[in-house]
Design an enzyme around this catalytic site. Sequence first.
Site, PDB file in Angstrom:
ATOM      1  N   ASN A  61     -10.750  51.754 -50.345  1.00  0.00           N
ATOM      2  CA  ASN A  61     -11.608  52.728 -51.028  1.00  0.00           C
ATOM      3  C   ASN A  61     -10.737  53.936 -51.350  1.00  0.00           C
ATOM      4  O   ASN A  61     -10.441  54.760 -50.480  1.00  0.00           O
ATOM      5  CB  ASN A  61     -12.765  53.101 -50.089  1.00  0.00           C
ATOM      6  CG  ASN A  61     -13.731  54.077 -50.729  1.00  0.00           C
ATOM      7  OD1 ASN A  61     -13.466  54.624 -51.808  1.00  0.00           O
ATOM      8  ND2 ASN A  61     -14.848  54.314 -50.059  1.00  0.00           N
ATOM      9  N   HIS A 121     -24.259  53.899 -54.832  1.00  0.00           N
ATOM     10  CA  HIS A 121     -24.530  53.369 -53.489  1.00  0.00           C
ATOM     11  C   HIS A 121     -24.991  51.906 -53.536  1.00  0.00           C
ATOM     12  O   HIS A 121     -25.625  51.416 -52.615  1.00  0.00           O
ATOM     13  CB  HIS A 121     -25.625  54.181 -52.751  1.00  0.00           C
ATOM     14  CG  HIS A 121     -25.201  55.557 -52.348  1.00  0.00           C
ATOM     15  ND1 HIS A 121     -26.018  56.646 -52.460  1.00  0.00           N
ATOM     16  CD2 HIS A 121     -24.053  56.014 -51.811  1.00  0.00           C
ATOM     17  CE1 HIS A 121     -25.393  57.730 -52.025  1.00  0.00           C
ATOM     18  NE2 HIS A 121     -24.184  57.378 -51.632  1.00  0.00           N
ATOM     19  N   PHE A 156     -25.402  67.585 -41.356  1.00  0.00           N
ATOM     20  CA  PHE A 156     -26.800  67.548 -40.939  1.00  0.00           C
ATOM     21  C   PHE A 156     -26.987  67.837 -39.444  1.00  0.00           C
ATOM     22  O   PHE A 156     -27.964  68.437 -39.028  1.00  0.00           O
ATOM     23  CB  PHE A 156     -27.408  66.181 -41.290  1.00  0.00           C
ATOM     24  CG  PHE A 156     -28.876  66.256 -41.568  1.00  0.00           C
ATOM     25  CD1 PHE A 156     -29.336  66.636 -42.815  1.00  0.00           C
ATOM     26  CD2 PHE A 156     -29.804  65.958 -40.584  1.00  0.00           C
ATOM     27  CE1 PHE A 156     -30.697  66.718 -43.081  1.00  0.00           C
ATOM     28  CE2 PHE A 156     -31.162  66.040 -40.840  1.00  0.00           C
ATOM     29  CZ  PHE A 156     -31.616  66.427 -42.082  1.00  0.00           C
ATOM     30  N   ARG A 157     -26.005  67.388 -38.644  1.00  0.00           N
ATOM     31  CA  ARG A 157     -26.109  67.664 -37.199  1.00  0.00           C
ATOM     32  C   ARG A 157     -26.082  69.151 -36.921  1.00  0.00           C
ATOM     33  O   ARG A 157     -26.892  69.678 -36.158  1.00  0.00           O
ATOM     34  CB  ARG A 157     -24.935  67.001 -36.452  1.00  0.00           C
ATOM     35  CG  ARG A 157     -25.319  65.705 -35.786  1.00  0.00           C
ATOM     36  CD  ARG A 157     -24.119  65.002 -35.274  1.00  0.00           C
ATOM     37  NE  ARG A 157     -23.149  64.828 -36.365  1.00  0.00           N
ATOM     38  CZ  ARG A 157     -22.109  64.027 -36.306  1.00  0.00           C
ATOM     39  NH1 ARG A 157     -21.859  63.357 -35.204  1.00  0.00           N
ATOM     40  NH2 ARG A 157     -21.296  63.902 -37.327  1.00  0.00           N
ATOM     41  N   ARG A 179     -24.591  68.765 -52.844  1.00  0.00           N
ATOM     42  CA  ARG A 179     -25.081  68.595 -54.227  1.00  0.00           C
ATOM     43  C   ARG A 179     -26.568  68.909 -54.302  1.00  0.00           C
ATOM     44  O   ARG A 179     -27.331  68.576 -53.393  1.00  0.00           O
ATOM     45  CB  ARG A 179     -24.867  67.156 -54.700  1.00  0.00           C
ATOM     46  CG  ARG A 179     -23.426  66.801 -54.894  1.00  0.00           C
ATOM     47  CD  ARG A 179     -23.270  65.335 -55.268  1.00  0.00           C
ATOM     48  NE  ARG A 179     -22.302  64.700 -54.393  1.00  0.00           N
ATOM     49  CZ  ARG A 179     -22.200  63.387 -54.204  1.00  0.00           C
ATOM     50  NH1 ARG A 179     -23.004  62.549 -54.823  1.00  0.00           N
ATOM     51  NH2 ARG A 179     -21.296  62.918 -53.380  1.00  0.00           N
ATOM     52  N   VAL A 219     -27.423  60.306 -41.893  1.00  0.00           N
ATOM     53  CA  VAL A 219     -28.648  61.058 -41.606  1.00  0.00           C
ATOM     54  C   VAL A 219     -29.821  60.094 -41.379  1.00  0.00           C
ATOM     55  O   VAL A 219     -30.577  60.229 -40.411  1.00  0.00           O
ATOM     56  CB  VAL A 219     -28.978  62.027 -42.771  1.00  0.00           C
ATOM     57  CG1 VAL A 219     -30.298  62.742 -42.529  1.00  0.00           C
ATOM     58  CG2 VAL A 219     -27.848  63.036 -42.965  1.00  0.00           C
ATOM     59  N   GLU A 246     -20.775  49.121 -45.837  1.00  0.00           N
ATOM     60  CA  GLU A 246     -20.304  48.914 -47.206  1.00  0.00           C
ATOM     61  C   GLU A 246     -19.013  48.098 -47.241  1.00  0.00           C
ATOM     62  O   GLU A 246     -18.817  47.282 -48.143  1.00  0.00           O
ATOM     63  CB  GLU A 246     -20.117  50.271 -47.907  1.00  0.00           C
ATOM     64  CG  GLU A 246     -21.477  50.907 -48.210  1.00  0.00           C
ATOM     65  CD  GLU A 246     -21.409  52.382 -48.562  1.00  0.00           C
ATOM     66  OE1 GLU A 246     -21.338  53.199 -47.617  1.00  0.00           O
ATOM     67  OE2 GLU A 246     -21.429  52.725 -49.744  1.00  0.00           O
ATOM     68  N   ARG A 288     -13.439  49.235 -53.754  1.00  0.00           N
ATOM     69  CA  ARG A 288     -14.633  49.942 -54.201  1.00  0.00           C
ATOM     70  C   ARG A 288     -14.302  50.633 -55.521  1.00  0.00           C
ATOM     71  O   ARG A 288     -13.344  51.408 -55.595  1.00  0.00           O
ATOM     72  CB  ARG A 288     -15.039  50.985 -53.168  1.00  0.00           C
ATOM     73  CG  ARG A 288     -16.183  51.825 -53.670  1.00  0.00           C
ATOM     74  CD  ARG A 288     -16.596  52.854 -52.650  1.00  0.00           C
ATOM     75  NE  ARG A 288     -17.748  53.565 -53.139  1.00  0.00           N
ATOM     76  CZ  ARG A 288     -17.873  54.889 -53.140  1.00  0.00           C
ATOM     77  NH1 ARG A 288     -16.905  55.639 -52.654  1.00  0.00           N
ATOM     78  NH2 ARG A 288     -18.954  55.449 -53.593  1.00  0.00           N
ATOM     79  N   HIS A 322     -30.765  55.914 -48.715  1.00  0.00           N
ATOM     80  CA  HIS A 322     -29.386  56.014 -48.233  1.00  0.00           C
ATOM     81  C   HIS A 322     -29.056  57.500 -48.098  1.00  0.00           C
ATOM     82  O   HIS A 322     -28.808  58.180 -49.095  1.00  0.00           O
ATOM     83  CB  HIS A 322     -28.425  55.319 -49.205  1.00  0.00           C
ATOM     84  CG  HIS A 322     -26.997  55.423 -48.773  1.00  0.00           C
ATOM     85  ND1 HIS A 322     -26.245  54.346 -48.356  1.00  0.00           N
ATOM     86  CD2 HIS A 322     -26.191  56.501 -48.658  1.00  0.00           C
ATOM     87  CE1 HIS A 322     -25.047  54.761 -48.008  1.00  0.00           C
ATOM     88  NE2 HIS A 322     -24.986  56.070 -48.185  1.00  0.00           N
ATOM     89  N   LEU A 323     -29.078  57.997 -46.871  1.00  0.00           N
ATOM     90  CA  LEU A 323     -28.915  59.437 -46.643  1.00  0.00           C
ATOM     91  C   LEU A 323     -27.609  59.701 -45.889  1.00  0.00           C
ATOM     92  O   LEU A 323     -27.569  59.654 -44.659  1.00  0.00           O
ATOM     93  CB  LEU A 323     -30.113  59.982 -45.844  1.00  0.00           C
ATOM     94  CG  LEU A 323     -31.515  59.570 -46.347  1.00  0.00           C
ATOM     95  CD1 LEU A 323     -32.607  60.102 -45.420  1.00  0.00           C
ATOM     96  CD2 LEU A 323     -31.746  60.049 -47.767  1.00  0.00           C
ATOM     97  N   GLY A 324     -26.544  59.925 -46.622  1.00  0.00           N
ATOM     98  CA  GLY A 324     -25.251  60.263 -46.006  1.00  0.00           C
ATOM     99  C   GLY A 324     -24.853  61.637 -46.504  1.00  0.00           C
ATOM    100  O   GLY A 324     -25.710  62.485 -46.715  1.00  0.00           O
ATOM    101  N   ASN A 325     -23.546  61.845 -46.744  1.00  0.00           N
ATOM    102  CA  ASN A 325     -23.135  63.097 -47.401  1.00  0.00           C
ATOM    103  C   ASN A 325     -23.678  63.124 -48.821  1.00  0.00           C
ATOM    104  O   ASN A 325     -24.246  64.111 -49.262  1.00  0.00           O
ATOM    105  CB  ASN A 325     -21.619  63.225 -47.399  1.00  0.00           C
ATOM    106  CG  ASN A 325     -21.125  63.689 -46.053  1.00  0.00           C
ATOM    107  OD1 ASN A 325     -21.680  64.616 -45.474  1.00  0.00           O
ATOM    108  ND2 ASN A 325     -20.100  63.028 -45.534  1.00  0.00           N
ATOM    109  N   GLY A 326     -23.479  62.002 -49.514  1.00  0.00           N
ATOM    110  CA  GLY A 326     -24.213  61.774 -50.756  1.00  0.00           C
ATOM    111  C   GLY A 326     -25.520  61.111 -50.342  1.00  0.00           C
ATOM    112  O   GLY A 326     -25.562  60.455 -49.304  1.00  0.00           O
TER     113      GLY A 326
END
Length: 397
Positions: A9, A179, A282-283, A240, A330, A383, A90, A207-211
């Site tokens: 990636n 994603h 998020f933490r 974002r 997240v 992924e 990717r 799908h809740l990550g950084n993006g």
Amino acid sequence: MTERVLVLNAGSSSLKYRLLDGSTGAAEASGTVERIGEDSGILTHSVGGEEHAEERRIADFEDALRSALDAFDRHGPAIDTSQLAAVGHRVVHGGDLFSEPVVVDDRLLATVEDLVPLAPLHNPANLEGLRVARRLFPDVPQVAVFDTAFHQTMPEHAYTYAVPLAWREEHRIRRYGFHGTSYAFVSRRAAELLGRPVEDTNLVVLHLGNGASAAAVRGGRSVDTSMGLTPLEGLVMGTRSGDLDPAIHGHLHRELGWSLDEIDRALYRDSGLRGLSGVNDFRELTRRMAAGDEAARLAFDVYAYRVRKYVGAYYAALGELHAVVFTGGVGQHSAELRAAALDGLFRLGIVLDPDRNEAPATDARAVSADGSAVAVLVVPTDEEWEIARQALEVVRR
Ligand code: ADP
């Protein structure tokens, strides 16, 4: 003989890699090379529960991949190219040209190059990764797996923006979605968990990550998703903005004299959770919220409310819903977010079980109450394994 797949990636200044056992998906080693092209780069290679880190200048992608291969030589496992069934890459943007993974050849490279205007931040780096890997592994098939491919099944009314024909036809302006690799993996796993055939399973996947993005999945196929032409649209993300009034660009330009690039940068990097609270992690956000930070509380509320709106919208898009599925850092880990996003949706048949939701489990599981008409699932995404699986499928054809 064990078949292995190396998954790469390539980002704008980083390279992530993982070597997987092609039959089990187990990671044999993985690593990251960061700060490529800067004065000092970092390579971290993980194998057998141990991390080996080294710091030195890494000039470019070729240097990055060579350094990674060197780490395999020194710390194991040795890469024997005769056992390498494929290198899976990717690739972020496949436009409307790719709904499947493809074996890389000169024509494919030219096509991905043509798509650079659609993903100016990502596709050039992905291309460089493809070129370098082809040079270093000339005898191993290279497979490109596109982030957009899974969403190519969206119906025309879902992917079409209400804009003039010339924009749509000449400039390829439409919703593409991202994603996709994660959605493919998670949708299959969710159907397994529900004990239903994928073809007969309707899901809202978050799908809740950084993006972050949401998708409506009917029978294993995407029918709508929240990211659009670019990965800026939709949910609130780490940095974002997600959805906003498209007239804000013009307004900022007129009021502040900002250039379009400056506005774009602010919406990509200084907005979302960071713009609302000062932190994008998020933490840290939930820690600050627990300590009484008002800005963190507002950021959490805006984030959760946006997720909730998409759950409602995609439920309506699907008509019938079997499960809401949470994934990404997240989605997998924040019971608090899951509870806030789905609170009070019992009339839609969505009821969480508080104990199940809060149990500190890490595996794929149901967190809904017995009797909830719609299941709520937490499914860790993978992924890299999905890229490896798809790459193997293509080379075995
Ligand atoms: P990426 O999109 O880069 O792959 P991830 O899917 O790993 O990122 O998600 C990263 C996000 O997940 C970060 O905001 C991080 O704070 C959040 N996260 C990770 N673990 C937890 C946790 N235990 N509780 C809440 N949020 C978490």
